[in-house]
Design a protein around this motif. Structure first.
Motif, PDB file in Angstrom:
ATOM      1  N   THR A 147      20.812  41.561 -55.908  1.00 44.33           N
ATOM      2  CA  THR A 147      20.796  42.384 -56.875  1.00 44.33           C
ATOM      3  C   THR A 147      20.634  43.725 -56.509  1.00 44.33           C
ATOM      4  N   THR A 148      20.534  44.656 -57.127  1.00 40.87           N
ATOM      5  CA  THR A 148      20.189  46.152 -56.802  1.00 40.87           C
ATOM      6  C   THR A 148      18.591  46.491 -57.083  1.00 40.87           C
ATOM      7  N   THR A 149      18.241  47.029 -55.628  1.00 40.48           N
ATOM      8  CA  THR A 149      16.752  47.478 -55.818  1.00 40.48           C
ATOM      9  C   THR A 149      16.383  48.760 -56.659  1.00 40.48           C
ATOM     10  N   ALA A 289      23.053  33.555 -44.438  1.00 39.63           N
ATOM     11  CA  ALA A 289      24.576  33.411 -44.729  1.00 39.63           C
ATOM     12  C   ALA A 289      24.785  34.797 -45.343  1.00 39.63           C
ATOM     13  N   LEU A 290      24.177  35.149 -46.375  1.00 40.96           N
ATOM     14  CA  LEU A 290      24.292  36.347 -47.024  1.00 40.96           C
ATOM     15  C   LEU A 290      24.122  37.505 -46.080  1.00 40.96           C
ATOM     16  N   ARG A 291      22.922  37.567 -45.151  1.00 44.35           N
ATOM     17  CA  ARG A 291      22.603  38.761 -44.692  1.00 44.35           C
ATOM     18  C   ARG A 291      23.767  38.929 -43.447  1.00 44.35           C
ATOM     19  N   ASP A 292      24.349  37.918 -42.782  1.00 44.65           N
ATOM     20  CA  ASP A 292      25.074  37.722 -41.786  1.00 44.65           C
ATOM     21  C   ASP A 292      26.590  37.658 -42.094  1.00 44.65           C
ATOM     22  N   HIS A 293      26.991  38.751 -43.371  1.00 44.63           N
ATOM     23  CA  HIS A 293      28.395  38.778 -43.701  1.00 44.63           C
ATOM     24  C   HIS A 293      29.327  39.281 -42.776  1.00 44.63           C
ATOM     25  N   PRO A 294      30.235  38.905 -42.848  1.00 41.52           N
ATOM     26  CA  PRO A 294      31.564  39.954 -42.282  1.00 41.52           C
ATOM     27  C   PRO A 294      31.560  41.371 -42.883  1.00 41.52           C
ATOM     28  N   GLU A 295      32.063  42.242 -42.327  1.00 43.55           N
ATOM     29  CA  GLU A 295      32.004  43.492 -42.518  1.00 43.55           C
ATOM     30  C   GLU A 295      33.116  43.679 -44.018  1.00 43.55           C
ATOM     31  N   ILE A 296      32.069  44.501 -44.778  1.00 45.23           N
ATOM     32  CA  ILE A 296      32.887  44.833 -46.006  1.00 45.23           C
ATOM     33  C   ILE A 296      33.050  46.129 -46.320  1.00 45.23           C
ATOM     34  N   GLU A 297      34.066  46.304 -46.554  1.00 47.67           N
ATOM     35  CA  GLU A 297      34.281  48.048 -46.597  1.00 47.67           C
ATOM     36  C   GLU A 297      33.386  48.932 -47.630  1.00 47.67           C
ATOM     37  N   ALA A 298      33.341  48.295 -48.878  1.00 49.73           N
ATOM     38  CA  ALA A 298      32.532  48.925 -49.745  1.00 49.73           C
ATOM     39  C   ALA A 298      31.098  48.920 -49.685  1.00 49.73           C
ATOM     40  N   LEU A 299      30.623  48.032 -48.589  1.00 51.12           N
ATOM     41  CA  LEU A 299      29.076  48.117 -48.390  1.00 51.12           C
ATOM     42  C   LEU A 299      28.608  48.532 -47.048  1.00 51.12           C
ATOM     43  N   SER A 300      27.911  49.793 -47.046  1.00 52.63           N
ATOM     44  CA  SER A 300      27.607  50.184 -45.835  1.00 52.63           C
ATOM     45  C   SER A 300      26.486  49.642 -45.273  1.00 52.63           C
ATOM     46  N   PRO A 301      26.329  49.385 -44.184  1.00 55.59           N
ATOM     47  CA  PRO A 301      25.170  48.709 -43.559  1.00 55.59           C
ATOM     48  C   PRO A 301      23.712  49.204 -43.787  1.00 55.59           C
ATOM     49  N   PRO A 302      22.690  48.462 -43.618  1.00 61.07           N
ATOM     50  CA  PRO A 302      21.485  48.868 -44.278  1.00 61.07           C
ATOM     51  C   PRO A 302      21.051  50.029 -43.049  1.00 61.07           C
ATOM     52  N   GLY A 303      20.298  50.808 -43.593  1.00 60.60           N
ATOM     53  CA  GLY A 303      19.973  51.753 -42.579  1.00 60.60           C
ATOM     54  C   GLY A 303      18.962  53.060 -43.314  1.00 60.60           C
ATOM     55  N   PRO A 304      18.679  53.953 -42.645  1.00 63.29           N
ATOM     56  CA  PRO A 304      17.858  54.984 -43.317  1.00 63.29           C
ATOM     57  C   PRO A 304      18.493  55.716 -44.307  1.00 63.29           C
ATOM     58  N   SER A 305      17.651  56.210 -45.521  1.00 63.07           N
ATOM     59  CA  SER A 305      18.292  56.842 -46.602  1.00 63.07           C
ATOM     60  C   SER A 305      19.230  57.731 -46.315  1.00 63.07           C
ATOM     61  N   ARG A 306      20.317  57.631 -47.269  1.00 63.84           N
ATOM     62  CA  ARG A 306      21.425  58.569 -47.255  1.00 63.84           C
ATOM     63  C   ARG A 306      21.403  59.744 -48.244  1.00 63.84           C
ATOM     64  N   GLU A 307      22.283  60.470 -48.094  1.00 72.42           N
ATOM     65  CA  GLU A 307      22.254  61.828 -49.204  1.00 72.42           C
ATOM     66  C   GLU A 307      22.699  61.112 -50.421  1.00 72.42           C
ATOM     67  N   GLY A 308      22.639  62.055 -51.011  1.00 72.28           N
ATOM     68  CA  GLY A 308      22.967  61.807 -52.755  1.00 72.28           C
ATOM     69  C   GLY A 308      21.965  61.141 -53.582  1.00 72.28           C
ATOM     70  N   ARG A 309      22.450  60.907 -54.761  1.00 70.33           N
ATOM     71  CA  ARG A 309      21.579  60.262 -55.807  1.00 70.33           C
ATOM     72  C   ARG A 309      21.541  58.794 -55.568  1.00 70.33           C
ATOM     73  N   GLU A 310      20.216  58.114 -55.807  1.00 73.43           N
ATOM     74  CA  GLU A 310      20.264  56.764 -55.888  1.00 73.43           C
ATOM     75  C   GLU A 310      20.572  56.448 -57.400  1.00 73.43           C
ATOM     76  N   ALA A 311      21.276  55.279 -57.285  1.00 65.45           N
ATOM     77  CA  ALA A 311      22.160  54.949 -58.697  1.00 65.45           C
ATOM     78  C   ALA A 311      20.783  54.941 -59.965  1.00 65.45           C
ATOM     79  N   ALA A 312      19.548  54.660 -59.644  1.00 64.68           N
ATOM     80  CA  ALA A 312      18.638  54.549 -60.689  1.00 64.68           C
ATOM     81  C   ALA A 312      17.263  55.034 -60.136  1.00 64.68           C
ATOM     82  N   PRO A 313      16.442  55.761 -60.871  1.00 68.90           N
ATOM     83  CA  PRO A 313      15.002  55.910 -60.129  1.00 68.90           C
ATOM     84  C   PRO A 313      14.184  54.620 -59.974  1.00 68.90           C
ATOM     85  N   ARG A 314      13.636  54.921 -59.156  1.00 65.74           N
ATOM     86  CA  ARG A 314      12.710  53.809 -58.817  1.00 65.74           C
ATOM     87  C   ARG A 314      11.534  53.729 -59.716  1.00 65.74           C
ATOM     88  N   PRO A 315      11.078  52.629 -59.948  1.00 62.16           N
ATOM     89  CA  PRO A 315       9.880  52.436 -60.869  1.00 62.16           C
ATOM     90  C   PRO A 315       8.646  52.904 -60.384  1.00 62.16           C
TER      91      PRO A 315
END
Length: 315
Positions: A147-149, A289-315
């Motif tokens: 899901t998306t957090t 298996a989900l975490r150890d996936h091959p590189e997916i171009e659309a999915l940047s690796p987990p890491g520190p917070s990025r610039e820009g708006r998050e898709a939705a405000p955190r509750p």
């Protein structure tokens, strides 16, 4: 002696609120659910349910037993898993709920790898959007969800374990030849006169589209609503509408152009399990298996917070 099936019904009633909802979720008739709950009252010699007209609610005893039922059922599943996994072999069925755009990019490749590495594990894939998968995880209908957090409709409490999979940019999808395609990134304010293709009402992407457009000073003029992203992309391709979609949802076999937003917007993708639920070897294998996936171009690796708006405000 308490019956595990009837305890499950009571637990589901506590979670879902109505006998009809329990019946629909478990593919039973409402009368069957009511009869089994009546048997449970006889077995416990306690009044568990109060009936007011056509509605029901749990008594204090019913609430107590419903909360304990989840613990009891988890312990039973834990014991069964330990017996089955004495040789550490992941076996049995794991129900994985995944939002639409991650099915073929994440879930299906994971299922294919697991079929080779763990042939006695059966992975059952279910398409569920973020507003559906969170409640399904808490009720036990799903064992693992992707899901998306950033979905504000789900409370991220201490009962859930969240493991990041990466960051997925939200893109503006345009038909070929659209004037805005000349820009490297697009401010949504430039789209106020456009016609939009959207997801179904109250869904994650539909709510996100409306929120971002309103933040840019306009109300989107919606031409269609499809829960199927392939249909939505086809609409953009053939009618000249535009849309917002996560990068994972946009495939290369459509005549569309994508542009990042300015400022950029992304959603955080994660695999989530219920904390305290039995961590069977099969569940752990699916998570790995989900975490150890091959590189997916659309999915940047987990890491520190990025610039820009998050898709939705955190509750």
């Amino acid at each position: 002696m308490l019956n595990s099936g009837r305890l499950h019904l009571l637990s589901q009633l506590d979670t879902l609120g109505t006998v009809r909802a329990v019946a629909d979720t478990l593919h039973l008739s409402a009368s069957t659910v009511s009869q089994q709950l009546a048997v449970l009252e006889t077995e416990t010699r306690c009044r568990l349910i109060e009936r007011t007209g056509r509605r029901v609610r749990l008594t204090p005893a019913g609430l107590l037993l419903a909360r304990r039922a989840r613990e009891i059922l988890d312990r039973m599943a834990d014991a069964e898993a330990e017996l089955r996994a004495l040789n550490d072999e992941p076996i049995g069925t794991v129900r994985l709920a995944v939002f639409q755009s991650a099915i073929y990019s994440l879930a299906v490749p994971a299922a294919n790898r697991l079929a080779t590495t763990h042939p006695h594990l059966r992975l059952e894939l279910v398409e569920m959007e973020p507003h559906e998968s969170g409640p399904a995880l808490r009720s036990g209908e799903a064992d693992v969800i992707v899901t998306t957090t950033d979905y504000s409709g789900l409370t991220w409490g201490t009962d859930l374990d969240v493991m990041s999979l990466g960051s997925d940019p939200v893109l503006l999808v345009l038909p070929n030849g659209h004037p805005l395609a000349a820009r490297a990134a697009v401010d949504l304010a430039a789209c106020k006169e456009e016609t939009w293709a959207c997801d179904r009402p109250q869904s994650y992407m539909a709510d996100l589209t409306v929120r971002l457009c309103r933040e840019s000073g306009f109300e989107p003029r919606v031409a269609c609503r499809f829960s199927n992203y392939l249909m939505l992309l086809r609409h953009v391709e053939t009618t000249g509408s535009i849309a917002l979609l996560p990068a994972l949802a946009v495939t290369a076999d459509h005549a569309v152009v994508t542009r990042r937003l300015s400022p950029p917007v992304h959603r955080n993708v994660a695999v989530v399990v219920r904390r305290g639920a039995p961590q069977r070897a099969a569940v752990n294998a699916v998570i790995a298996a989900l975490r150890d996936h091959p590189e997916i171009e659309a999915l940047s690796p987990p890491g520190p917070s990025r610039e820009g708006r998050e898709a939705a405000p955190r509750p």
